[in-house]
Write an enzyme that holds these catalytic residues in place. Structure first.
Site, PDB file in Angstrom:
ATOM      1  N   SER A   8      74.854 -10.979  89.208  1.00 43.85           N
ATOM      2  CA  SER A   8      73.456 -10.882  90.098  1.00 43.85           C
ATOM      3  C   SER A   8      73.067 -12.252  90.470  1.00 43.85           C
ATOM      4  O   SER A   8      73.034 -12.907  89.602  1.00 43.85           O
ATOM      5  CB  SER A   8      72.800  -9.893  89.377  1.00 43.85           C
ATOM      6  OG  SER A   8      71.582  -9.748  90.285  1.00 43.85           O
ATOM      7  N   TYR A  45      67.313  -9.063  81.832  1.00 43.02           N
ATOM      8  CA  TYR A  45      68.310  -8.878  82.687  1.00 43.02           C
ATOM      9  C   TYR A  45      69.170 -10.027  83.016  1.00 43.02           C
ATOM     10  O   TYR A  45      70.309 -10.147  83.231  1.00 43.02           O
ATOM     11  CB  TYR A  45      67.590  -8.046  83.969  1.00 43.02           C
ATOM     12  CG  TYR A  45      68.635  -7.858  84.855  1.00 43.02           C
ATOM     13  CD1 TYR A  45      69.809  -6.820  84.756  1.00 43.02           C
ATOM     14  CD2 TYR A  45      68.324  -8.386  86.305  1.00 43.02           C
ATOM     15  CE1 TYR A  45      70.429  -6.606  85.882  1.00 43.02           C
ATOM     16  CE2 TYR A  45      69.119  -8.124  87.240  1.00 43.02           C
ATOM     17  CZ  TYR A  45      70.477  -7.247  87.019  1.00 43.02           C
ATOM     18  OH  TYR A  45      71.127  -7.021  88.172  1.00 43.02           O
TER      19      TYR A  45
END
Length: 320
Positions: free
Chosen positions: A158, A183
């Site tokens: 990502s 994350y």
């Protein structure tokens, strides 16, 4: 340091769909494993691959939910897998290996994002454990089926990898948890995994890629309070997407991982991070949106992460 992170002129872009990149590609006789291939981008990836003729195995933490979501698709097989549980990973891999099949495309699509502090296994931080360590163990355990097929392994990362490199002194966030930085670390790990797997697998004909699929509203956001998504300008109070042109559709979001797995344009390449069906450029200094951060493509950090992952999971298909 020289880098292979340069565009190749694929002819595709942010609006391309998974069906677009598969135009003219016949996957009959090919087998793909798509983790989380029953929801969001994973579901669209499974749909596109089966439409092109591939057989798709979908390992799922919720197999009954997966079977319901995939009902009507031909050539799909669902099995049970919890990436946060290494015993579940081992059991799935053993079942698959016992079938005697080989893997052509391994798409590590499943993941969690910005969840509250959660511990799995022996107290591991859940995002690092699920997004990275579970997939690391899965690929290494499936290696006897991946190597003979000369597979491509696709690690879905990502743009969130910009949020954090690997916190080598505290990878499990035992001191001061931050859900977005955690994350980011997990997504950086996804890129580094592909870098080192490609180095190890190249001589066996196995190539690895990582990618940013784009911004898409999917069940990946399930851990985010509605108030936070409103504050970020993603949705309004009624849950409507506020900036549709700023988000991809799931069909567009699945395109880059399908392109990574199947495109002849990537023949002879590997270990690179992709974005919008292209090889991404290095991130400009100070930019938190574009390109790929140097900390995510550093081969020394990739080797270090591989060694740490082998130590934590007890699995390394390439150990002497």
């Amino acid at each position: 340091m020289s880098t292979a992170q340069h565009k190749i002129g694929s002819g595709f872009g942010a609006e391309s769909t998974a069906d677009d990149v598969l135009q003219g590609i016949d996957l009959t006789g090919k087998l793909a494993i798509v983790t989380g291939g029953y929801s969001g981008l994973g579901l669209e990836t499974t749909r596109a691959l089966t439409k092109a003729g591939a057989e798709v195995v979908v390992p799922a933490r919720r197999p009954d939910t997966a079977r319901e979501a995939l009902a009507g698709l031909h050539g799909v097989e669902v099995d049970e897998l919890d990436l946060g549980d290494l015993e579940s990973v081992r059991a799935f891999a053993e079942r698959f290996l016992a079938s005697g099949r080989t893997v052509d495309f391994m798409i590590n699509n499943a993941g969690i994002m910005a969840c509250p502090e959660t511990r799995v296994g022996p107290g591991w931080e859940a995002q690092f454990a699920t997004n990275h360590l579970g997939h690391y163990a899965l690929v290494n355990r499936l290696w006897p089926a991946i190597e003979p097929g000369g597979a491509r392994v696709v690690s879905v990362s990502s743009r969130g990898h910009h949020f954090s490199g690997i916190r080598w002194d505290d990878v499990h966030w035992r001191h001061g948890y931050d859900k977005w930085e955690a994350y980011g670390q997990a997504k950086t790990a996804n890129v580094l995994f592909a870098v080192h797997l490609d180095k190890l697998g190249k001589e066996h004909g196995v190539r690895a890629f990582s990618l940013h699929p784009g911004g898409i509203i999917t069940p990946l956001q399930r851990h985010l309070p509605k108030e936070e998504m409103v504050e970020r300008g993603w949705i309004d109070e009624q849950g409507n997407v506020l900036n549709p042109e700023g988000f991809k559709s799931p069909q567009q979001g699945a395109a880059t991982q399908v392109w990574a797995a199947t495109s002849p344009q990537l023949e002879g390449l590997g270990g690179v991070y992709l974005d919008d069906c292209e090889i991404a450029e290095p991130a400009p200094e100070g930019d938190e949106r574009l390109g790929v951060k140097a900390w995510a493509t550093d081969p020394e950090q990739a080797a270090r992460l591989w060694a740490l992952s082998a130590e934590l999971t007890g699995v390394d298909a390439f150990a002497a």
